[in-house]
Motif scaffolding. Structure first.
Motif, PDB file in Angstrom:
ATOM      1  N   UNK A  43       0.868  -1.180   0.000  1.00 41.73           N
ATOM      2  CA  UNK A  43       0.000   0.000   0.000  1.00 41.73           C
ATOM      3  C   UNK A  43       0.898   1.221   0.000  1.00 41.73           C
ATOM      4  N   UNK A  44       0.834   1.979  -1.069  1.00 43.62           N
ATOM      5  CA  UNK A  44       1.649   3.182  -1.209  1.00 43.62           C
ATOM      6  C   UNK A  44       0.752   4.411  -1.107  1.00 43.62           C
ATOM      7  N   UNK A  45       1.231   5.421  -0.419  1.00 44.61           N
ATOM      8  CA  UNK A  45       0.516   6.687  -0.318  1.00 44.61           C
ATOM      9  C   UNK A  45       1.101   7.616  -1.372  1.00 44.61           C
ATOM     10  N   UNK A  46       0.231   8.134  -2.216  1.00 39.35           N
ATOM     11  CA  UNK A  46       0.663   9.024  -3.297  1.00 39.35           C
ATOM     12  C   UNK A  46       0.003  10.382  -3.091  1.00 39.35           C
ATOM     13  N   UNK A  47       0.817  11.420  -3.238  1.00 36.43           N
ATOM     14  CA  UNK A  47       0.307  12.797  -3.072  1.00 36.43           C
ATOM     15  C   UNK A  47      -0.064  13.358  -4.452  1.00 36.43           C
ATOM     16  N   UNK A  51      -2.332  18.173   0.936  1.00 32.56           N
ATOM     17  CA  UNK A  51      -3.477  17.592   1.649  1.00 32.56           C
ATOM     18  C   UNK A  51      -4.431  16.817   0.747  1.00 32.56           C
ATOM     19  N   UNK A  52      -3.923  16.214  -0.326  1.00 33.29           N
ATOM     20  CA  UNK A  52      -4.730  15.380  -1.221  1.00 33.29           C
ATOM     21  C   UNK A  52      -3.900  14.153  -1.596  1.00 33.29           C
ATOM     22  N   UNK A  53      -4.305  13.014  -1.050  1.00 38.90           N
ATOM     23  CA  UNK A  53      -3.549  11.775  -1.217  1.00 38.90           C
ATOM     24  C   UNK A  53      -4.465  10.678  -1.739  1.00 38.90           C
ATOM     25  N   UNK A  54      -3.873   9.578  -2.108  1.00 43.25           N
ATOM     26  CA  UNK A  54      -4.615   8.370  -2.426  1.00 43.25           C
ATOM     27  C   UNK A  54      -3.765   7.175  -2.057  1.00 43.25           C
ATOM     28  N   UNK A  55      -4.439   6.041  -1.870  1.00 47.90           N
ATOM     29  CA  UNK A  55      -3.760   4.775  -1.626  1.00 47.90           C
ATOM     30  C   UNK A  55      -3.648   4.036  -2.950  1.00 47.90           C
ATOM     31  N   UNK A  56      -2.465   3.539  -3.248  1.00 48.85           N
ATOM     32  CA  UNK A  56      -2.240   2.765  -4.459  1.00 48.85           C
ATOM     33  C   UNK A  56      -1.770   1.379  -4.023  1.00 48.85           C
ATOM     34  N   UNK A  57      -2.491   0.347  -4.463  1.00 46.92           N
ATOM     35  CA  UNK A  57      -2.172  -1.036  -4.098  1.00 46.92           C
ATOM     36  C   UNK A  57      -1.456  -1.700  -5.261  1.00 46.92           C
ATOM     37  N   UNK A  58      -0.217  -2.117  -5.005  1.00 42.33           N
ATOM     38  CA  UNK A  58       0.640  -2.677  -6.048  1.00 42.33           C
ATOM     39  C   UNK A  58       1.225  -4.000  -5.555  1.00 42.33           C
ATOM     40  N   UNK A  59       1.069  -5.069  -6.339  1.00 44.67           N
ATOM     41  CA  UNK A  59       1.598  -6.357  -5.888  1.00 44.67           C
ATOM     42  C   UNK A  59       3.123  -6.403  -5.918  1.00 44.67           C
ATOM     43  N   UNK A  60       3.677  -7.260  -5.062  1.00 42.29           N
ATOM     44  CA  UNK A  60       5.115  -7.485  -5.066  1.00 42.29           C
ATOM     45  C   UNK A  60       5.578  -7.874  -6.457  1.00 42.29           C
ATOM     46  N   UNK A  61       6.765  -7.424  -6.798  1.00 41.68           N
ATOM     47  CA  UNK A  61       7.304  -7.703  -8.133  1.00 41.68           C
ATOM     48  C   UNK A  61       6.905  -6.662  -9.160  1.00 41.68           C
ATOM     49  N   UNK A  62       6.104  -5.703  -8.754  1.00 39.63           N
ATOM     50  CA  UNK A  62       5.664  -4.641  -9.659  1.00 39.63           C
ATOM     51  C   UNK A  62       5.858  -3.293  -8.956  1.00 39.63           C
ATOM     52  N   UNK A  81       5.029  11.044  -0.564  1.00 41.14           N
ATOM     53  CA  UNK A  81       5.361  11.924   0.551  1.00 41.14           C
ATOM     54  C   UNK A  81       6.459  11.330   1.422  1.00 41.14           C
ATOM     55  N   UNK A  82       7.126  12.175   2.184  1.00 39.73           N
ATOM     56  CA  UNK A  82       8.113  11.666   3.131  1.00 39.73           C
ATOM     57  C   UNK A  82       7.383  10.913   4.241  1.00 39.73           C
ATOM     58  N   UNK A 105     -10.103   8.398   4.868  1.00 36.62           N
ATOM     59  CA  UNK A 105     -10.454   7.390   3.858  1.00 36.62           C
ATOM     60  C   UNK A 105     -10.117   7.932   2.469  1.00 36.62           C
ATOM     61  N   UNK A 106      -8.835   7.979   2.159  1.00 34.38           N
ATOM     62  CA  UNK A 106      -8.397   8.458   0.847  1.00 34.38           C
ATOM     63  C   UNK A 106      -8.879   7.494  -0.233  1.00 34.38           C
ATOM     64  N   UNK A 107      -9.003   7.965  -1.481  1.00 28.78           N
ATOM     65  CA  UNK A 107      -9.374   7.069  -2.578  1.00 28.78           C
ATOM     66  C   UNK A 107      -8.367   5.925  -2.716  1.00 28.78           C
ATOM     67  N   UNK A 108      -8.841   4.798  -3.228  1.00 25.04           N
ATOM     68  CA  UNK A 108      -8.007   3.609  -3.401  1.00 25.04           C
ATOM     69  C   UNK A 108      -8.013   3.201  -4.860  1.00 25.04           C
ATOM     70  N   UNK A 109      -6.819   2.965  -5.393  1.00 25.08           N
ATOM     71  CA  UNK A 109      -6.675   2.407  -6.736  1.00 25.08           C
ATOM     72  C   UNK A 109      -5.803   1.166  -6.595  1.00 25.08           C
ATOM     73  N   UNK A 110      -6.346   0.045  -7.033  1.00 29.17           N
ATOM     74  CA  UNK A 110      -5.610  -1.217  -6.981  1.00 29.17           C
ATOM     75  C   UNK A 110      -5.176  -1.603  -8.381  1.00 29.17           C
ATOM     76  N   UNK A 111      -3.965  -2.099  -8.479  1.00 29.66           N
ATOM     77  CA  UNK A 111      -3.495  -2.540  -9.784  1.00 29.66           C
ATOM     78  C   UNK A 111      -4.386  -3.659 -10.310  1.00 29.66           C
TER      79      UNK A 111
END
Length: 162
Positions: A43-47, A51-62, A81-82, A105-111
């Motif tokens: 689970x990566x946090x992307x800015x 003050x506007x973030x999202x969660x990005x779900x990326x599988x191992x190896x990618x 973000x740091x 509850x930031x938006x979520x995008x899953x690969x």
């Protein structure tokens, strides 16, 4: 119990808690959880903006494909973000971040590659994971699936004890 485990329990999401202990890499985490590397989802946090973030779900190896993610979101600039900012945005320290029970509850995008699979996500504390159906988890989180990653360079698998 972590906020993530409380959130999953409260939502009624079918899950298994996996206590695997510390891991120095995705490959080591997969070995300790007795799953393939691509089953361990980061689970990566992307800015997007202040003050506007999202969660990005990326599988191992990618890893995140920044051009694909920027195109999907219709933005020219994204960043990671740091550690301090990520904790302030989520309530979790790096290495424990999960969308479940986050302070916002930031938006979520899953690969797209995790669709239809059982995956292991972080559970909000070091050495603990959640094994869940990806489709159920992303639906519960109000997330979307999209083609947002690319293969990483060859990942060396740690050897299992004989």
């Amino acid at each position: 119990m972590s906020a993530a485990l409380e959130a999953v329990e409260k939502a009624g999401l079918a899950h298994e808690v996996v206590r695997h202990g510390p891991a120095g890499s995705v490959a080591e985490a997969a070995l300790k959880q007795d799953v393939e590397v691509h089953d361990v989802v980061k689970t990566l946090v992307v800015r997007r903006a202040d003050d506007d973030f999202l969660f990005v779900l990326v599988p191992g190896g990618r890893s995140i494909s920044w051009p694909k993610l920027r195109a999907l979101l219709g933005v020219k600039r994204l960043s990671l973000p740091d550690a301090e900012t990520a904790k302030a945005a989520t309530g979790y320290e790096r290495g424990t971040i999960t969308p479940f029970g986050a302070t916002t509850a930031w938006p979520v995008i899953a690969d797209e590659t995790v669709r239809g699979r059982t995956i292991n996500l972080g559970a909000g504390e070091r050495g603990v994971g959640l094994r869940v159906a990806a489709d159920d988890a992303v639906t519960l989180l109000g997330g979307d699936f999209a083609d947002i990653s690319e293969p990483e360079a060859e990942i060396a698998e740690p050897e299992k004890d004989q």
